[in-house]
Design a protein around this motif. Structure first.
Motif, mmCIF file in Angstrom:
data_model
loop_
_atom_site.group_PDB
_atom_site.id
_atom_site.type_symbol
_atom_site.label_atom_id
_atom_site.label_comp_id
_atom_site.label_asym_id
_atom_site.label_seq_id
_atom_site.Cartn_x
_atom_site.Cartn_y
_atom_site.Cartn_z
ATOM 1 N N VAL A 206 -0.683 9.274 12.112
ATOM 2 C CA VAL A 206 -0.650 10.686 11.963
ATOM 3 C C VAL A 206 -1.530 11.307 13.410
ATOM 4 C CG1 VAL A 206 -1.691 12.724 10.827
ATOM 5 C CG2 VAL A 206 -0.492 10.860 9.559
ATOM 6 N N ASN A 207 -2.558 10.748 13.630
ATOM 7 C CA ASN A 207 -3.264 11.075 14.687
ATOM 8 C C ASN A 207 -2.382 11.074 15.881
ATOM 9 O OD1 ASN A 207 -5.926 12.183 15.756
ATOM 10 N ND2 ASN A 207 -6.262 10.095 16.586
ATOM 11 N N ASP A 208 -1.686 9.854 16.151
ATOM 12 C CA ASP A 208 -0.867 9.689 17.486
ATOM 13 C C ASP A 208 0.331 10.430 17.410
ATOM 14 O OD1 ASP A 208 -2.882 8.290 17.843
ATOM 15 O OD2 ASP A 208 -1.714 6.215 17.728
ATOM 16 N N GLY A 209 0.770 11.347 16.219
ATOM 17 C CA GLY A 209 2.006 12.263 16.112
ATOM 18 C C GLY A 209 3.231 11.432 15.791
ATOM 19 N N VAL A 210 2.851 10.272 15.466
ATOM 20 C CA VAL A 210 4.226 9.335 15.309
ATOM 21 C C VAL A 210 4.863 9.656 14.030
ATOM 22 C CG1 VAL A 210 4.909 7.294 14.783
ATOM 23 C CG2 VAL A 210 3.301 7.345 16.706
ATOM 24 N N ALA A 211 4.100 10.082 12.983
ATOM 25 C CA ALA A 211 4.602 10.438 11.638
ATOM 26 C C ALA A 211 3.628 11.497 10.735
ATOM 27 C CB ALA A 211 4.857 9.069 10.660
ATOM 28 N N THR A 212 4.211 12.259 9.862
ATOM 29 C CA THR A 212 3.576 13.110 9.180
ATOM 30 C C THR A 212 2.858 12.348 7.916
ATOM 31 O OG1 THR A 212 5.323 13.554 7.770
ATOM 32 C CG2 THR A 212 4.975 14.884 9.824
ATOM 33 N N THR A 213 2.009 12.907 7.055
ATOM 34 C CA THR A 213 1.517 12.416 6.055
ATOM 35 C C THR A 213 2.743 12.110 5.089
ATOM 36 O OG1 THR A 213 0.974 14.334 4.906
ATOM 37 C CG2 THR A 213 -0.693 13.422 6.200
ATOM 38 N N GLU A 214 3.392 12.811 4.975
ATOM 39 C CA GLU A 214 4.510 12.718 3.839
ATOM 40 C C GLU A 214 5.658 11.624 4.305
ATOM 41 O OE1 GLU A 214 6.464 16.469 3.387
ATOM 42 O OE2 GLU A 214 8.075 15.566 2.441
ATOM 43 N N GLU A 215 5.799 11.383 5.818
ATOM 44 C CA GLU A 215 6.721 10.536 6.297
ATOM 45 C C GLU A 215 5.897 8.862 6.011
ATOM 46 O OE1 GLU A 215 9.067 13.096 9.540
ATOM 47 O OE2 GLU A 215 7.379 11.924 10.067
ATOM 48 N N VAL A 216 4.724 8.966 6.235
ATOM 49 C CA VAL A 216 4.118 7.811 5.857
ATOM 50 C C VAL A 216 4.077 7.238 4.604
ATOM 51 C CG1 VAL A 216 1.728 6.653 5.762
ATOM 52 C CG2 VAL A 216 2.163 7.835 7.729
ATOM 53 N N ASP A 217 3.804 8.467 3.635
ATOM 54 C CA ASP A 217 4.044 8.060 2.183
ATOM 55 C C ASP A 217 5.398 7.651 1.803
ATOM 56 O OD1 ASP A 217 1.470 8.679 1.828
ATOM 57 O OD2 ASP A 217 1.627 10.297 0.477
ATOM 58 N N THR A 218 6.446 8.091 2.361
ATOM 59 C CA THR A 218 7.828 7.882 2.072
ATOM 60 C C THR A 218 7.893 6.236 2.509
ATOM 61 O OG1 THR A 218 8.487 10.128 2.258
ATOM 62 C CG2 THR A 218 10.176 8.266 2.744
ATOM 63 N N ALA A 219 7.327 5.968 3.802
ATOM 64 C CA ALA A 219 7.619 4.728 4.218
ATOM 65 C C ALA A 219 7.103 3.757 3.353
ATOM 66 C CB ALA A 219 7.110 4.553 5.676
ATOM 67 N N ILE A 220 6.153 3.896 2.325
ATOM 68 C CA ILE A 220 5.583 2.944 1.475
ATOM 69 C C ILE A 220 6.174 3.129 0.156
ATOM 70 C CG2 ILE A 220 3.555 2.449 0.168
ATOM 71 C CD1 ILE A 220 3.074 1.344 3.257
ATOM 72 N N ILE A 221 6.397 4.255 -0.259
ATOM 73 C CA ILE A 221 6.837 4.415 -1.648
ATOM 74 C C ILE A 221 8.398 3.522 -1.977
ATOM 75 C CG2 ILE A 221 7.629 5.995 -3.286
ATOM 76 C CD1 ILE A 221 5.627 8.184 -2.089
ATOM 77 N N TYR A 222 9.333 4.057 -0.906
ATOM 78 C CA TYR A 222 10.650 3.456 -1.121
ATOM 79 C C TYR A 222 10.825 2.173 -0.625
ATOM 80 C CZ TYR A 222 11.464 8.308 -2.277
ATOM 81 O OH TYR A 222 11.301 9.737 -3.021
ATOM 82 N N GLY A 223 9.831 1.350 0.014
ATOM 83 C CA GLY A 223 9.961 0.274 0.596
ATOM 84 C C GLY A 223 9.163 -0.757 -0.151
ATOM 85 N N ALA A 224 8.037 -1.049 0.681
ATOM 86 C CA ALA A 224 7.004 -2.160 0.129
ATOM 87 C C ALA A 224 6.438 -1.731 -1.118
ATOM 88 C CB ALA A 224 5.988 -2.278 1.636
ATOM 89 N N GLY A 225 6.088 -0.808 -1.223
ATOM 90 C CA GLY A 225 5.273 0.023 -2.428
ATOM 91 C C GLY A 225 5.895 -0.679 -3.705
ATOM 92 N N ILE B 182 12.385 8.600 12.004
ATOM 93 C CA ILE B 182 11.267 8.674 12.561
ATOM 94 C C ILE B 182 11.560 9.301 14.024
ATOM 95 C CG2 ILE B 182 9.633 6.773 13.824
ATOM 96 C CD1 ILE B 182 9.859 6.612 10.598
ATOM 97 N N HIS B 183 10.503 10.313 14.337
ATOM 98 C CA HIS B 183 10.874 10.988 15.450
ATOM 99 C C HIS B 183 10.180 10.595 16.758
ATOM 100 C CE1 HIS B 183 12.748 14.265 13.174
ATOM 101 N NE2 HIS B 183 11.629 13.810 11.943
ATOM 102 N N LYS B 184 9.561 9.503 16.610
ATOM 103 C CA LYS B 184 8.928 9.174 17.740
ATOM 104 C C LYS B 184 8.945 7.609 17.997
ATOM 105 C CE LYS B 184 4.469 9.659 20.528
ATOM 106 N NZ LYS B 184 3.221 10.607 20.421
ATOM 107 N N GLU B 185 9.632 7.093 19.012
ATOM 108 C CA GLU B 185 9.868 5.662 19.133
ATOM 109 C C GLU B 185 8.781 4.976 19.453
ATOM 110 O OE1 GLU B 185 13.580 4.417 21.352
ATOM 111 O OE2 GLU B 185 13.081 6.328 22.241
ATOM 112 N N ILE B 186 8.368 3.704 18.565
ATOM 113 C CA ILE B 186 7.078 2.834 18.721
ATOM 114 C C ILE B 186 7.736 1.638 18.238
ATOM 115 C CG2 ILE B 186 5.135 4.397 18.920
ATOM 116 C CD1 ILE B 186 4.739 3.850 15.848
ATOM 117 N N ASP B 187 7.156 0.543 18.682
ATOM 118 C CA ASP B 187 7.416 -0.808 18.374
ATOM 119 C C ASP B 187 7.323 -1.055 17.155
ATOM 120 O OD1 ASP B 187 8.115 -1.591 21.195
ATOM 121 O OD2 ASP B 187 5.824 -1.621 21.500
ATOM 122 N N GLY B 188 7.952 -1.521 16.142
ATOM 123 C CA GLY B 188 7.664 -1.540 14.844
ATOM 124 C C GLY B 188 7.905 -0.512 13.997
ATOM 125 N N HIS B 189 8.191 0.463 14.611
ATOM 126 C CA HIS B 189 8.714 1.897 13.730
ATOM 127 C C HIS B 189 7.486 2.120 12.843
ATOM 128 C CE1 HIS B 189 12.423 0.246 15.260
ATOM 129 N NE2 HIS B 189 12.522 -0.420 14.434
#
Lengths: 321, 321
Positions: A206-225, B182-189
């Motif tokens: 989130v700090n690096d502007g790669v993903a929003t909090t919502e996108e991070v949560d989505t990345a967990i919930i629908y996959g590894a979670g 994902i709106h910003k490309e980073i290794d490992g997404h």
């Protein structure tokens, strides 16, 4: 010290979210509970929290005789712990405060009463250092919501009697928990270190502007979670290795540990570490092949997907136009 | 380039665990699938994998006309991709190999066909750099088992046409997936960075002799894992903050980021980061209060606990004598 004591009287000291969770769990399992918290309005807040939790606890199934009325608030620490066989401390996470409160509990409780702290980060050797009877002190760290999640990390300090750990685990199993004994004291124990690693990485993203909090949560919930409710990271990767399990997985993906994924530097994947991981997975799987485990995983995931589709907390699409 | 094209013909290149997962998902959703993999015995292994997946897919519900017989293996890349509207590449995770295979796909496919790579780590700008039509290339990274887990990370490179991302997401939604752009490309997404952080911390704990692989798995399964099937780390902590949600949570537990928990150094919790996190959680929660979310979480956990008790993969107690 008496072994195999009967634990009848439970006292909970500190009634925030975690303390109230413990009270609700103990009550639902048919115990009498005494609570102590000097904060204004504590009893009212606790009774409201118990009411809230009770619906879920009824659905899970109450023990015979379980009742919300078997909770008593008592106004002084001295009286609150006097009759207790087991005392669970849940005051805010500050070492000086915890040590002072635990000192009072130790002073007024029966010498043979077990004293447990819910601390999420402080090691037991530190917390027990000033106690008169440090041998009966343990860390018992639960997870929110305490009345539903089974995990409790049980950690003894340098002065803790091993028999106390065993007896406390017996109590936790009686109240439908899964005690995990941690054999080496470290700050944050085990579960919170794992969760914190994920959490810190999430904050970096989130700090690096790669993903929003919502996108991070989505990345967990629908996959590894979905997998982690059934299998931890090791067994998950054991299955990812195909028929050869973890052995193949480490050969194929071991080199990826060196890649710049995550801000967390990986440990050196030595032969000794490899063997420890492979042996751990194989011993855990026992006589179940990877195919057996996959079969069980699939049955589970099918039922879980039916369930979660009803409860995933968002409704709008995450696909940005 | 034609917009809103109809995607009828799907080709899967590379039929390992991930390729086979894609094939099973597309077939179950009623698509014709062509597969290409020059390895000896590939078709036999794939058909066996589809048979295995089909039981779960039937339980989830097949699309009208879905059939395992609608899969054809074709012996040359040229023929395999000639008619395809959408091509999913799944060869081993080596940049040179992937670039060479993608180059061939690009050469033989219709210029308007969408080409997607399942790469878990390589950014799309790298993979599309040598293509003749790089604008139709995306990363579409799924999660094992691909035929059951909904998440697919969709990432475009510098040359990718935004319309292609949208069309690919449309296809993924049609096959019951949850595309996360994902709106910003980073290794490992994103998802693998989160999983890798947990995984590396888990390896450190085992390497340092703090916990066994089984204990690490237990620490996840019975605690946070149960929550992560429904809520990611941010919404989980939003609930841990009580009525005030994430705002209170960061005030209370923010300082813990400085503690030596995990090997992962935390980012500085600046006001800007705090606000981004709080705003993200509040916007996601929308008009649902923390109490509303708690209620939903509890209903979910009660049902999930009933389910997982049947499927947790171990039977023996973890309490050591």
């Amino acid at each position: 010290m008496a072994m195999n004591r009967t634990i009848n009287n439970i006292t909970v000291v500190g009634t925030g979210v975690i303390g109230n969770g413990w009270i609700a769990r103990f009550l639902a399992q048919g115990y009498d509970v005494v609570a102590f918290d000097p904060a204004v309005g504590a009893e009212e807040r606790t009774r409201k929290a118990i009411d809230h939790a009770w619906t879920s606890l009824e659905q899970r199934g109450l023990a015979l005789g379980a009742s919300k009325d078997r909770l008593r608030f008592i106004n002084t620490m001295e009286e609150a712990v006097a009759e207790a066989d087991f005392i669970q401390e849940n005051v805010p996470e500050r070492e000086d405060l915890k040590k002072s409160v635990l000192g009072n509990i130790d002073r007024y409780a029966k010498p043979e009463a077990i004293i447990a702290s819910s601390t999420s980060g402080i090691i037991p050797t530190t917390l027990q250092s000033n106690l008169q009877y440090p041998e009966r002190f343990i860390v018992a760290h639960p997870f929110n919501p305490v009345y539903l999640l089974p995990l409790v990390e049980v950690v003894g300090g340098e002065s803790t009697d091993a028999a106390i750990i065993k007896e406390a685990c017996g109590l936790f199993e009686k109240v439908a928990m899964k005690p995990l004994v941690i054999h080496k004291e470290i700050d944050g124990h085990v579960a919170d270190r794992l969760m914190e690693a994920l959490w810190r990485e999430a904050l970096h993203l989130v700090n690096d502007g790669v993903a929003t909090t919502e996108e991070v949560d989505t990345a967990i919930i629908y996959g590894a979670g979905l997998r982690w409710a059934q299998m931890g990271p090791f067994l998950t990767f054991h299955l990812a290795g195909g028929e050869q399990g973890m052995r193949h997985m480490l050969e194929q993906f071991g080199p990826a540990l060196k890649l710049p994924w995550t801000k967390l530097k990986a440990p050196e994947l030595t032969d000794a570490l490899k063997e420890r991981v492979i042996e751990g997975c194989e011993s855990y799987a026992g006589n179940q092949s990877v195919a057996d485990l996959e079969h069980k995983r699939n049955e589970f995931l099918v039922k879980l997907l039916d369930l979660v589709e009803e409860y995933w907390p968002e409704s709008k699409s995450l696909v940005k136009e």
